[in-house]
Design a protein around this motif. Structure first.
Motif, PDB file in Angstrom:
ATOM      1  N   GLY A 290     -21.854 -22.133  19.049  1.00 34.74           N
ATOM      2  CA  GLY A 290     -21.232 -21.639  17.828  1.00 34.74           C
ATOM      3  C   GLY A 290     -22.266 -21.028  16.910  1.00 34.74           C
ATOM      4  N   GLY A 291     -22.123 -21.273  15.638  1.00 37.88           N
ATOM      5  CA  GLY A 291     -23.036 -20.717  14.655  1.00 37.88           C
ATOM      6  C   GLY A 291     -22.465 -20.946  13.272  1.00 37.88           C
ATOM      7  N   ALA A 292     -23.200 -20.584  12.256  1.00 41.20           N
ATOM      8  CA  ALA A 292     -22.792 -20.824  10.867  1.00 41.20           C
ATOM      9  C   ALA A 292     -21.923 -19.675  10.371  1.00 41.20           C
ATOM     10  CB  ALA A 292     -24.021 -20.977   9.986  1.00 41.20           C
ATOM     11  N   SER A 293     -20.918 -20.011   9.604  1.00 41.36           N
ATOM     12  CA  SER A 293     -20.082 -18.995   8.964  1.00 41.36           C
ATOM     13  C   SER A 293     -20.645 -18.665   7.587  1.00 41.36           C
ATOM     14  CB  SER A 293     -18.642 -19.499   8.815  1.00 41.36           C
ATOM     15  OG  SER A 293     -18.598 -20.564   7.865  1.00 41.36           O
ATOM     16  N   LEU A 294     -20.116 -17.599   6.969  1.00 39.71           N
ATOM     17  CA  LEU A 294     -20.549 -17.246   5.620  1.00 39.71           C
ATOM     18  C   LEU A 294     -20.268 -18.373   4.645  1.00 39.71           C
ATOM     19  CD1 LEU A 294     -19.487 -13.499   5.198  1.00 39.71           C
ATOM     20  CD2 LEU A 294     -21.783 -14.410   5.481  1.00 39.71           C
ATOM     21  N   MET A 295     -19.117 -19.028   4.790  1.00 39.18           N
ATOM     22  CA  MET A 295     -18.774 -20.111   3.870  1.00 39.18           C
ATOM     23  C   MET A 295     -19.695 -21.304   4.058  1.00 39.18           C
ATOM     24  SD  MET A 295     -16.612 -19.078   1.789  1.00 39.18           S
ATOM     25  CE  MET A 295     -16.543 -20.671   0.984  1.00 39.18           C
TER      26      MET A 295
END
Length: 402
Positions: A290-295
């Motif tokens: 996965g990865g980090a979202s803007l939020m």
């Protein structure tokens, strides 16, 4: 302020004020313009493709101020502006319809001209980007707090007390400078050139911009500077120090020898999210998916989505972050990309430059010794009539605009 003062030189320094929407780019620019007479600049909110060629507004030794850079993004407008900034003029051949039919017409626009523009973009036209310095508006919560407090303090002040009296002194100074000495010699140019790290081609342009800023500062402070036997103002190390304080980080960022603190903070936030994700993924060989979202990033930095979006896009453009999501319209899946560079100074510190000049026996020529006291200077014979005190004293009393 120094950039606008550079209009007296053959190569004025251009500025792009960048930042998120509502960050204060236009407000900042408008406040600086208050310290200059209208003859120093020409304001536009937008322009047609060939307006620069056909306009009859004088632009020689003057700044064009274009609020919101998309007005310069068309191919023709960008080309004409690039010619005006680089060549110091526009030389344009076209045709026009006359009573005798279609006839050739030559248009010549005389510079030199500087540009100040504002934009929410991280980067503008690639061929124009190296022709100006990029000044980033502070988007941190601490700056937002300062803005709120300043607004609260000002709301109850007498509306008539808007600093016009103090600003009138700066206007008088700029009007006097229009007819004053604009010839400057910088004794330490070769020493400075030798000490700059030659790490990128854009330094070939940036070095000229740095020298022009030094000359602008010397022009502003000419009442407390010596002159050589040719009547040129002798720039001192103090002039370089003032410029170094303002642009050392801008130059280093421009050649990717460092990154803004906000960019480093954003990458570190994504890195922290990756580490937390790894800890939760027990039994997955330590590999994070996965990865980090803007939020996710916004929550860690305590910033709104639009501010974080601009920061993240800047990191993506430089390769310091990677978006694993390839489908358009889907949430970002951010991971750390290329390593961030260590902070490195491309320009020598004023202290190192002064020491180098002293070791080379150039200390007197470099103007390292303090300027003579104002009592020795004869400022009254060049004093603008609008001022009631000798110019040196006047220059010491007023404070630079903030």
């Amino acid at each position: 302020y120094l950039a606008l003062t550079s209009r007296f030189l053959d190569r004025p320094l251009s500025i792009a004020v960048k930042g998120v929407s509502s960050g204060g780019k236009s407000f900042l620019t408008e406040q600086v313009l208050r310290f200059f007479p209208s003859s120093a600049f020409y304001v536009l909110t937008a322009m047609s493709d060939k307006a620069l060629a056909y306009s009859e507004e004088p632009v020689k030794h003057r700044f064009l101020v274009v609020f919101e850079a998309p007005g310069l993004q068309s191919q023709w407008a960008s080309y004409l502006m690039r010619s005006l900034l680089s060549e110091g003029r526009i030389s344009y051949d076209t045709v026009e319809v006359t009573e005798d039919g279609i006839k050739p017409k030559h248009i010549e626009r005389e510079g030199p001209t500087g540009l100040i523009t504002t934009t929410t973009e991280n980067n503008l036209h690639p061929e124009n980007e190296t022709r100006y310095f990029s000044v980033e508006v502070d988007d941190t919560p601490e700056q937002t707090r300062r803005v709120l407090l300043a607004t609260a303090e000002n709301i109850n002040k007498d509306n008539r007390d808007n600093g016009e009296e103090e600003i009138s002194k700066f206007l008088a100074l700029q009007e006097w400078l229009a007819g004053a000495n604009h010839k400057v010699v910088i004794p330490y140019t070769i020493r400075l050139a030798e000490m700059i790290l030659p790490v990128a081609l854009r330094l070939r342009r940036d070095f000229t911009a740095i020298l022009n800023l030094i000359m602008s500062h010397a022009i502003l402070h000419q009442a407390s500077r010596k002159q050589d036997d040719r009547g040129r103002i002798i720039a001192t190390i103090e002039d370089y120090k003032a410029v170094w304080d303002l642009v050392a980080h801008i130059v280093s960022r421009g050649v990717q020898m460092t990154v803004p603190a906000t960019m480093r903070e954003t990458v570190q936030a994504v890195e922290k999210l990756q580490q937390e994700r790894r800890k939760r993924q027990v039994g997955n060989s330590g590999k994070a998916t996965g990865g980090a979202s803007l939020m996710d990033v916004a929550n860690i930095l305590h910033l709104n989505r639009s501010t974080v979006s601009r920061r993240v896009n800047a990191c993506l453009e430089e390769g310091y972050l990677v978006n694993l999501e390839t489908k358009r319209g889907q949430l970002f899946r951010l991971v750390v990309g290329d390593p961030l560079p260590d902070d490195a100074e491309v320009l020598p510190t004023p202290e190192l430059l002064a020491e180098s000049c002293s070791l080379a026996g150039d200390s007197e020529g470099a103007g390292i010794s303090p300027p003579p006291p104002s009592s020795v200077l004869s400022g009254t014979d060049v004093m603008p009539k609008t001022l009631e005190v000798p110019l040196p004293q006047y220059c010491e009393e007023i404070q630079p605009p903030r």
